[in-house]
Write a protein that holds these residues in place. Structure first.
Motif, PDB file in Angstrom:
ATOM      1  N   GLU A   1       0.838  -1.194   0.000  1.00 20.86           N
ATOM      2  CA  GLU A   1       0.000   0.000   0.000  1.00 20.86           C
ATOM      3  C   GLU A   1       0.876   1.249   0.000  1.00 20.86           C
ATOM      4  N   CYS A   2       0.517   2.196  -0.871  1.00 20.02           N
ATOM      5  CA  CYS A   2       1.250   3.456  -0.920  1.00 20.02           C
ATOM      6  C   CYS A   2       0.917   4.284   0.326  1.00 20.02           C
TER       7      CYS A   2
ATOM      8  N   THR B   1       9.301  10.748  -4.758  1.00 16.37           N
ATOM      9  CA  THR B   1       9.557   9.494  -4.062  1.00 16.37           C
ATOM     10  C   THR B   1       8.233   8.896  -3.611  1.00 16.37           C
ATOM     11  N   TRP B   2       7.955   7.677  -4.067  1.00 11.69           N
ATOM     12  CA  TRP B   2       6.761   6.940  -3.679  1.00 11.69           C
ATOM     13  C   TRP B   2       7.151   5.964  -2.554  1.00 11.69           C
ATOM     14  N   THR B   3       6.353   5.936  -1.499  1.00  6.63           N
ATOM     15  CA  THR B   3       6.638   5.059  -0.369  1.00  6.63           C
ATOM     16  C   THR B   3       5.574   3.976  -0.278  1.00  6.63           C
TER      17      THR B   3
ATOM     18  N   VAL C   1      -4.431  -5.299  -1.515  1.00  3.52           N
ATOM     19  CA  VAL C   1      -4.337  -4.818  -2.892  1.00  3.52           C
ATOM     20  C   VAL C   1      -4.081  -6.003  -3.822  1.00  3.52           C
ATOM     21  N   ALA C   2      -4.600  -5.913  -5.052  1.00  2.00           N
ATOM     22  CA  ALA C   2      -4.232  -6.854  -6.117  1.00  2.00           C
ATOM     23  C   ALA C   2      -4.177  -6.072  -7.428  1.00  2.00           C
ATOM     24  N   ILE C   3      -3.047  -6.162  -8.130  1.00  2.00           N
ATOM     25  CA  ILE C   3      -2.785  -5.299  -9.281  1.00  2.00           C
ATOM     26  C   ILE C   3      -2.468  -6.123 -10.525  1.00  2.00           C
TER      27      ILE C   3
END
Length: 778
Positions: free
Chosen positions: A263-264, A310-312, A383-385
């Motif tokens: 999760e972001c 920056t994505w965490t 989550v499922a992507i």
């Protein structure tokens, strides 16, 4: 003792597991295929029980990661610094740790490059020739530093795709250890170089799609059944990995969209106001909401930001971490519920896939989670992507798939179903092996085979007419018909398999479908399969754990099935050799004499006799009546009074049970079967009666236990039979249907089928593959 003798004894011991059933009963026609697996399976112990469940002393290691990484789009390089916290939950002291460096498979000096066979053919392209002439490249992981948590250097040795880190002191049981690694590597062009992670370059707009996988040094598995799993990565056998928690900070160009495992944590900082609002709306949406729409993706493609973001991402209790990053992405999402728990189903895709992915992808993700959860455990992650990346590969909570349209937005039926199938398959890998965490480096079938089987269940639940190519028994026949020297058992190690797709995907999926539909039945199979998933969720199962659980939870002895389907290359070919018809002697002369007369007249008839009569021949006994005596005039089939009295006495002396059997007027059929293929299986018999009705008998495989080559069985039927067919529903993968019927049926050859499928002469209709004939516009 003589060394040669020692070698001979060792050879016997090493092969005993696979030949025990033959050595026990050499030359016999029975008692081999139905022997228990015995020493073929590992011994049960405190870690793994004889029931197939984890034992009371079961343990597994854990590894947590904190990673700071940056994607350098200009130089196509990925750099990172990671802190690994390794927990020694084993009872063993460890003096070193093994880390996987999977990107090293691309180095020119890697084992898989050196051992890869090549031939000079017309198909050998520029790249293949260039690699032979100039094999050096700048690929593979560059390890910059390896230190403890305080910064003190740790000694290490790199062996191809594995790195051993020597610890300053022994890591005792129940202790943990922190180490730090800094590294970088040149990102490969996965379309050209091959591989799971890398970039795809779009020359028309000078942009990249990055699918980042196997990208950081990762802990190898240390387990109770094999110690360190440090078998080299050769490119095919995938990954044996440790569960843990992840926190990843990924710095990318500011106009990139990033989707990843977990999760972001900072959407508010990395999304603009419109996208953030749509993301919030998607939390309760019943249909996919485009967080980044097509127009926005096309706008980003036309201009490149020089800034960075920056994505965490945070993920708990996962075995790996992967991500997608690009400015060429549409992103949609919707909420789906698995047993009351919300899961965000999402898709990321390029404009080239928009017409297909916007319509299907996220809904297929949600469908897959529901069907797999029904047959295994409820999906546990948030989550499922699904990512369209013109390939197929799986990671926790995220997977990469194919499915692009033509430039005008049209697509074939084959592309549509291929896309739906690959999304189901790759999303399904969340269950096998991301949750039920088998060792893919050793046993590909444990994730690919089990997943392909469950994929088949999900495909059939999507559309009753879904054209599944793996799962139905008859679909594996062409593979199982191959010569023995082109086959290998399912239990073959991943790197040694020749026919990888049929062996590791299709055959085990078919075997499980046959178990469910034909051998065990759905109720017993589904309960046992679910029990296996529950027992080994977030653990490391072996084949023995699966085999034992399926039997333990169903009370069905399946050792013969595992032996035949998983440890041998025998095909199924059960032949119906002969059918003989009997009926019970009524003991009633009035009935029996009528039948005897028919038989007598049939035996007396011949063509000469018939023609003599038609030509009016004058027979001697007709011209001279004195030649006729009693035998020329009596009725040899007349029922005498004494015969009638004998029958009445016989009938009156019958018991009630005997009289019931007598009055049933059963027809008896004796059938001979032979096991021409070698793989014992149930015998399924379809009877067609004189009135046109049908009936099916199912005989368990154990009918072969006393003679594995030939069996005979008698059946009683109320009605007269006109034909017999075995395996009428094509559910056993019988490779020769020509010997399955009585009377024999001549099945159409491929040439005859081809003729049947052609249009009439003069027709303008083009006969093509129906899966490629239509093209659908969005």
């Amino acid at each position: 003792m003589n060394k040669n003798l020692l070698f001979f004894i060792g050879l016997i011991c090493s092969t005993n597991a696979f030949s025990q059933h033959i050595l026990n009963n050499p030359g016999a026609n029975h008692g081999n295929k139905f022997e228990q697996l015995g020493t073929i399976l590992s011994d049960p112990n405190a870690y793994r029980t004889a029931s197939g469940a984890p034992g009371h002393a079961y343990w597994q290691q854990r590894a947590d990661y904190e990673i700071n990484a940056e994607l350098d789009e200009k130089n196509l390089r990925l750099s990172g610094a990671e802190t690994i916290t390794y927990y020694n939950n084993s009872p063993d002291p460890l003096s070193y740790l093994w880390v996987q460096l999977d990107e090293n498979e691309h180095k020119a000096s890697s084992d898989n490059k050196l051992t890869e066979q090549s031939k000079m053919t017309d198909q050998m392209g520029y790249k293949a020739l260039s690699d032979i002439i100039n094999p050096e490249n700048d690929l593979g992981v560059k390890i910059l530093t390896v230190t403890d948590e305080k910064g003190a250097a740790l000694p290490y040795v790199i062996n191809n795709t594995m790195m051993r880190i020597d610890l300053p002191s022994v890591l005792q049981p129940k202790q943990k250890y922190k180490l730090k690694i800094t590294w970088n590597y040149k990102i490969i062009n996965r379309v050209v170089d091959g591989g799971r992670g890398g970039y795809e370059y779009f020359a028309d707009d000078d942009n990249y799609l990055f699918t980042i996988a196997q990208w950081f040094p990762r802990m190898a598995v240390y387990s109770d059944f094999q110690g360190w799993q440090n078998k080299q990565f050769e490119g095919r056998g995938e990954f044996a990995l440790v569960f843990g928690n992840y926190r990843v900070n990924m710095t990318v160009p500011a106009d990139h969209v990033v989707g990843a495992t977990g999760e972001c944590q900072n959407y508010a900082q990395v999304l603009n106001a419109s996208s953030l609002k749509r993301w919030n709306a998607a939390q309760t949406a019943k249909a996919p909401v485009e967080i980044v729409n097509l127009a926005e993706a096309k706008s980003a493609i036309s201009k490149k930001s020089a800034a960075k973001k920056t994505w965490t991402y945070v993920a708990e209790n996962v075995r790996d971490f992967a991500l997608v990053s690009s400015r060429r992405l549409v992103w949609d999402a919707m909420a789906t519920y698995i047993e009351g728990k919300k899961v965000m189903a999402m898709s990321y895709y390029c404009p080239e896939a928009y017409a297909l992915y916007s319509r299907y992808s996220t809904k297929v993700v949600a469908h897959t989670l529901k069907i797999y959860s029904k047959h295994t455990i409820p999906y546990p992650y948030p989550v499922a992507i699904s990512v369209e990346a013109s390939n197929g590969m799986e990671y926790p909570m995220i997977c990469f798939n194919f499915g692009r349209t033509e430039k005008d937005g049209t697509y074939t039926e084959a592309i549509k179903y291929g896309m739906i199938g690959v999304i189901i398959h790759e999303v399904g890998h969340n269950f096998f092996p991301m949750i039920v965490n088998s060792d893919e480096r050793q046993w590909t079938w444990m994730d690919e085979g089990l997943n392909t089987f469950t994929q088949y269940l999900a495909q059939q639940a999507w559309d009753i007419n879904y054209p599944s190519q793996r799962g139905p028994a008859h679909k594996i026949i062409d593979y199982m018909k191959l010569p023995k020297d082109q086959l290998e058992p399912i239990m073959t190690n991943s790197e040694n398999i020749i026919n990888f797709g049929p062996n590791a995907y299709a055959k085990p999926a078919t075997a499980l479908n046959i178990l469910r539909e034909t051998v065990m039945g759905r109720e017993l199979f589904d309960y046992a399969f679910k029990a296996y998933a529950k027992r080994w969720a977030f653990k490391h199962p072996t084949p023995a754990d699966f085999f034992r659980t399926m039997e333990d939870a169903s009370a069905v002895d399946l050792d013969w099935f595992w032996r035949g389907w998983f440890f041998s290359t025998d095909p199924v070919d059960i032949a119906l050799d002969d059918v003989r018809y009997y009926r019970m002697n009524s003991m009633n002369a009035a009935i029996e004499n009528t039948e005897l007369k028919k038989s007598y007249d049939r035996e007396l008839y011949n063509i000469s006799r018939e023609r003599n009569r038609k030509e009016g021949m004058k027979f001697a006994i007709e011209q001279d009546s004195s030649l006729q005596d009693f035998y020329n005039k009596f009725n040899r089939f007349e029922v005498s009074n004494s015969a009638d009295q004998e029958f009445q006495q016989y009938f009156n002396n019958l018991s009630a049970a005997e009289r019931k059997l007598y009055e049933s007027k059963k027809n008896f059929y004796e059938l001979d079967f032979s096991n021409a293929g070698g793989l014992v299986m149930p015998i399924i018999i379809e009877w067609t009666f004189k009135d046109g009705s049908k009936e099916v008998d199912r005989i368990p495989a154990y009918i072969w236990r006393k003679n594995e080559n030939k069996v005979t069985k008698v059946f009683a039927k109320d009605k007269e039979v006109t034909s017999v067919q075995i395996d009428p529903y094509r559910e056993t993968a019988d490779i020769d249907e020509n010997n399955n019927s009585w009377p024999r049926k001549n099945l159409p050859s491929r040439f005859e089928l081809f003729k049947q499928q052609q249009a009439p002469r003069g027709s303008s209709t083009e006969q093509t593959n129906p899966m490629q004939q239509s093209r659908q516009r969005q």
